[in-house]
Design a protein around this motif. Structure first.
Motif, mmCIF file in Angstrom:
data_model
loop_
_atom_site.group_PDB
_atom_site.id
_atom_site.type_symbol
_atom_site.label_atom_id
_atom_site.label_comp_id
_atom_site.label_asym_id
_atom_site.label_seq_id
_atom_site.Cartn_x
_atom_site.Cartn_y
_atom_site.Cartn_z
ATOM 1 N N MET A 5 0.844 -1.206 0.000
ATOM 2 C CA MET A 5 0.000 0.000 0.000
ATOM 3 C C MET A 5 0.875 1.250 0.000
ATOM 4 S SD MET A 5 -3.420 0.578 0.154
ATOM 5 C CE MET A 5 -3.245 1.723 -1.179
ATOM 6 N N LEU A 6 1.887 1.239 0.856
ATOM 7 C CA LEU A 6 2.806 2.383 0.949
ATOM 8 C C LEU A 6 3.512 2.622 -0.393
ATOM 9 C CD1 LEU A 6 4.327 4.559 2.582
ATOM 10 C CD2 LEU A 6 5.946 2.775 3.303
ATOM 11 N N ASN A 10 3.175 5.927 -2.795
ATOM 12 C CA ASN A 10 4.356 6.670 -3.267
ATOM 13 C C ASN A 10 4.380 6.771 -4.795
ATOM 14 O OD1 ASN A 10 6.256 7.827 -1.316
ATOM 15 N ND2 ASN A 10 6.297 5.782 -0.435
ATOM 16 N N ASP A 11 4.016 5.683 -5.461
ATOM 17 C CA ASP A 11 3.932 5.703 -6.935
ATOM 18 C C ASP A 11 2.931 6.755 -7.392
ATOM 19 O OD1 ASP A 11 5.734 3.745 -7.464
ATOM 20 O OD2 ASP A 11 4.262 2.188 -7.934
ATOM 21 N N GLN A 12 1.870 6.915 -6.610
ATOM 22 C CA GLN A 12 0.844 7.880 -7.012
ATOM 23 C C GLN A 12 1.316 9.329 -6.799
ATOM 24 O OE1 GLN A 12 -1.573 6.888 -8.816
ATOM 25 N NE2 GLN A 12 -2.551 8.889 -9.083
ATOM 26 N N PHE A 56 -1.306 13.269 -1.231
ATOM 27 C CA PHE A 56 -0.745 11.921 -1.030
ATOM 28 C C PHE A 56 0.511 11.992 -0.160
ATOM 29 C CE2 PHE A 56 -3.242 10.519 -4.805
ATOM 30 C CZ PHE A 56 -3.767 9.359 -4.274
ATOM 31 N N PHE A 57 1.362 12.954 -0.464
ATOM 32 C CA PHE A 57 2.623 13.162 0.278
ATOM 33 C C PHE A 57 2.315 13.336 1.782
ATOM 34 C CE2 PHE A 57 5.721 16.179 2.024
ATOM 35 C CZ PHE A 57 6.944 15.814 1.483
ATOM 36 N N ASN A 58 1.386 14.248 2.087
ATOM 37 C CA ASN A 58 1.023 14.520 3.485
ATOM 38 C C ASN A 58 0.398 13.296 4.153
ATOM 39 O OD1 ASN A 58 1.913 17.177 3.280
ATOM 40 N ND2 ASN A 58 -0.112 17.984 2.764
ATOM 41 N N PHE A 59 -0.433 12.581 3.385
ATOM 42 C CA PHE A 59 -1.113 11.406 3.959
ATOM 43 C C PHE A 59 -0.098 10.322 4.329
ATOM 44 C CE2 PHE A 59 -3.314 7.269 3.415
ATOM 45 C CZ PHE A 59 -4.284 7.414 4.400
ATOM 46 N N ILE A 60 0.871 10.093 3.454
ATOM 47 C CA ILE A 60 1.910 9.083 3.735
ATOM 48 C C ILE A 60 2.624 9.440 5.049
ATOM 49 C CG2 ILE A 60 4.144 8.162 2.966
ATOM 50 C CD1 ILE A 60 3.063 8.503 0.046
ATOM 51 N N VAL A 67 8.342 8.713 2.645
ATOM 52 C CA VAL A 67 8.077 9.256 1.307
ATOM 53 C C VAL A 67 9.268 8.962 0.411
ATOM 54 C CG1 VAL A 67 7.875 11.395 -0.014
ATOM 55 C CG2 VAL A 67 6.442 11.071 2.004
ATOM 56 N N ASP A 68 8.958 8.486 -0.792
ATOM 57 C CA ASP A 68 9.997 8.131 -1.750
ATOM 58 C C ASP A 68 9.750 9.003 -2.983
ATOM 59 O OD1 ASP A 68 11.870 6.465 -3.138
ATOM 60 O OD2 ASP A 68 10.181 5.346 -4.000
ATOM 61 N N LEU A 69 10.766 9.707 -3.465
ATOM 62 C CA LEU A 69 10.532 10.624 -4.593
ATOM 63 C C LEU A 69 11.408 10.293 -5.794
ATOM 64 C CD1 LEU A 69 10.329 14.015 -2.604
ATOM 65 C CD2 LEU A 69 8.404 12.777 -3.604
#
Ligand SMILES: [Fe+2]
Ligand SMILES: [Fe+2]
Length: 170
Positions: A5-6, A10-12, A56-60, A67-69
């Motif tokens: 899920m994580l 991150n992909d999204q 999405f960033f904040n939710f992770i 967070v993976d960028l």
């Protein structure tokens, strides 16, 4: 949070930033071909995509995830016609909708109701996204062969403004 899920969330983040890149590329192209209204419309669209990414960033982070960028894929840069751009935008939104629906399916599979609830905003947002790209495609297809009419649709497109959705901080 579940590992799969994580990774998918991150992909999204990346997919939403790629959407912003795509719409910025379209905005720049519209500016180059002398259609500032469509350029501005696409810039607003890109701002919305950055908000989608940041939610999405904040939710992770809120869920204690990492967070993976990864690198953002380079978007297409030239188009043959105005309607071709909106056709690409609509096709892209269909693709994003599919991704969001896959995320919902995964959240259900891994029994993550918090993520499922968070994703509902995107499910609703994608209905709007497909509608706005579809409306612009229909309009531009109608007037493309008449430069005078295209000029007015461009002027009309300039009226779109960016508004930050309620409760979002980026
Ligand atoms: Fe988006
Ligand atoms: Fe979008």
């Amino acid at each position: 949070m579940d590992k799969k899920m994580l990774a998918a969330l991150n992909d999204q983040v990346n997919a939403e930033f790629h959407s912003a890149y795509l719409y910025l590329a379209m905005s720049a192209h519209f500016e180059n071909i002398g259609l500032p209204g469509f350029a501005s419309w696409m810039k607003v669209q890109a701002q919305e995509e950055m908000v989608h990414a940041m939610k999405f960033f904040n939710f992770i982070l809120d869920r204690g995830g990492k967070v993976d960028l990864p690198a953002i894929e380079k978007p297409k840069g030239t188009w043959k016609s105005v309607s071709e751009m909106f056709a690409d935008a609509l096709e892209h939104e269909h693709y994003i909708t599919k991704r969001i629906h896959d995320l919902v399916a995964l959240a259900i599979k891994v029994n993550d109701p918090a993520t499922q609830s968070f994703l509902q905003w995107y499910v609703d947002e994608q209905v709007e996204e497909e509608k706005s790209a579809g409306d612009m495609l229909q309009k531009t297809r109608m007037v493309e062969k008449a430069p005078g009419a295209l000029y007015f649709v461009d002027r009309e497109a300039a009226a779109r403004v960016f508004t930050m959705p309620a409760g979002v901080t980026i």
